[in-house]
Motif scaffolding. Sequence first.
Motif, PDB file in Angstrom:
ATOM      1  N   ASP A   1      65.839  34.310  29.885  1.00  0.00           N
ATOM      2  CA  ASP A   1      65.071  35.480  30.339  1.00  0.00           C
ATOM      3  C   ASP A   1      65.270  35.788  31.820  1.00  0.00           C
ATOM      4  OD1 ASP A   1      63.977  35.963  27.942  1.00  0.00           O
ATOM      5  OD2 ASP A   1      61.957  35.236  28.406  1.00  0.00           O
ATOM      6  N   HIS A   2      66.065  34.980  32.506  1.00  0.00           N
ATOM      7  CA  HIS A   2      66.209  35.100  33.959  1.00  0.00           C
ATOM      8  C   HIS A   2      67.352  36.061  34.263  1.00  0.00           C
ATOM      9  CE1 HIS A   2      66.730  33.898  38.114  1.00  0.00           C
ATOM     10  NE2 HIS A   2      65.622  33.177  38.031  1.00  0.00           N
ATOM     11  N   LYS A   3      67.022  37.178  34.927  1.00  0.00           N
ATOM     12  CA  LYS A   3      68.066  38.218  35.019  1.00  0.00           C
ATOM     13  C   LYS A   3      69.292  37.777  35.827  1.00  0.00           C
ATOM     14  CE  LYS A   3      65.747  41.222  38.459  1.00  0.00           C
ATOM     15  NZ  LYS A   3      64.804  40.222  38.937  1.00  0.00           N
TER      16      LYS A   3
ATOM     17  N   VAL B   1      63.735  29.670  29.601  1.00  0.00           N
ATOM     18  CA  VAL B   1      63.452  30.409  30.839  1.00  0.00           C
ATOM     19  C   VAL B   1      64.740  31.031  31.388  1.00  0.00           C
ATOM     20  CG1 VAL B   1      62.629  30.190  33.228  1.00  0.00           C
ATOM     21  CG2 VAL B   1      61.410  29.039  31.385  1.00  0.00           C
TER      22      VAL B   1
ATOM     23  N   ALA C   1      70.920  34.412  33.401  1.00  0.00           N
ATOM     24  CA  ALA C   1      71.289  34.580  31.992  1.00  0.00           C
ATOM     25  C   ALA C   1      72.789  34.871  31.796  1.00  0.00           C
ATOM     26  CB  ALA C   1      70.430  35.660  31.348  1.00  0.00           C
TER      27      ALA C   1
ATOM     28  N   ASP D   1      55.100  36.434  26.144  1.00  0.00           N
ATOM     29  CA  ASP D   1      54.919  37.666  26.907  1.00  0.00           C
ATOM     30  C   ASP D   1      53.478  37.806  27.370  1.00  0.00           C
ATOM     31  OD1 ASP D   1      57.531  38.330  26.558  1.00  0.00           O
ATOM     32  OD2 ASP D   1      57.184  39.581  24.782  1.00  0.00           O
TER      33      ASP D   1
ATOM     34  N   HIS E   1      55.933  29.599  26.456  1.00  0.00           N
ATOM     35  CA  HIS E   1      56.760  30.742  26.831  1.00  0.00           C
ATOM     36  C   HIS E   1      56.307  31.919  25.986  1.00  0.00           C
ATOM     37  CE1 HIS E   1      60.151  32.418  28.782  1.00  0.00           C
ATOM     38  NE2 HIS E   1      60.822  32.654  27.683  1.00  0.00           N
TER      39      HIS E   1
END
Length: 266
Positions: free
Chosen positions: A244-246, A241, A249, A111, A109
């Motif tokens: 970071d999931h809009k 994950v 989350a 960027d 994971h």
Amino acid sequence: MLPLIDKPLIQYAVEETRAAGIENIVFVSSPGKPMLNDYFRTNVWLENELSSKNKTDELRVIRDVSLSPKSFWITYQTEALGLGHAIWTAKEFVKDKPFAVLLPDDFIHSDRSAIGQMIEAHATIGGNMVATVDVGREAISAYGCLDVEARAGRCLSASGVVEKPAKEKAPSTHAVIGRYILQPSVLDRLSTIRPGAGGEIQLTDAIAADMVSNDLWGYEFEGTRYDCGSQAGYLEATVAVAIDHKELAPSLYRNLALKAGFGVAA
Ligand code: G1P
């Protein structure tokens, strides 16, 4: 094909290669698993269905997943003879340039594509390069282990690598993680080496044998690695994950807060 939230692990690995500019992929599979091909090949029928129903979002998702037939191949490992043997089955596809190897159950994971970071570093120093993480002495005997000589930033120069050493004998606590940039000569070594740890043909043994021709580097990538081959690692990766999931989350945070006994504003 194990899903992490909304995509199978193998797709994360494919996306990591794409972000690094890798164009051609060879999957190593085992016989009797048609799913891999079904998943990545273009499904003209489904695309037509979605497009005739104006389902543009869904169409975008499946077009994003499919790979051009000219850019991916599948080889089959017909006997479970080890990781080195699995990689060796792709030998015919590798020409005279270095190639990347990704083990998708090591989910990274980050960027920035981990294999992309390695390709960048490899362009300057060459040789054979393996991703590495310091896993500590208690865990090291589950991994390939680097004998580290010196460090230059994120690159560790290694004088050897040994597969699954006993913790008392491990030369360091730097574990090999499933990302590699290898010279084609490693594939020739795989043709001749004998079975190693666990009676299997080990990739680390071929890399060690190749040290007569190529330097060995460990690379400490930027990002977090999760071992999705273990229940705890798979759970941690799922949470990483989800955070970071809009869309997911907010509900994850709300549920965790409720579980911890905090009130949650509507
Ligand atoms: C394989 C490699 C090992 C490496 C590990 C990383 O082991 O043989 O060198 O450290 O992947 O996940 P396996 O997990 O298949 O036992």
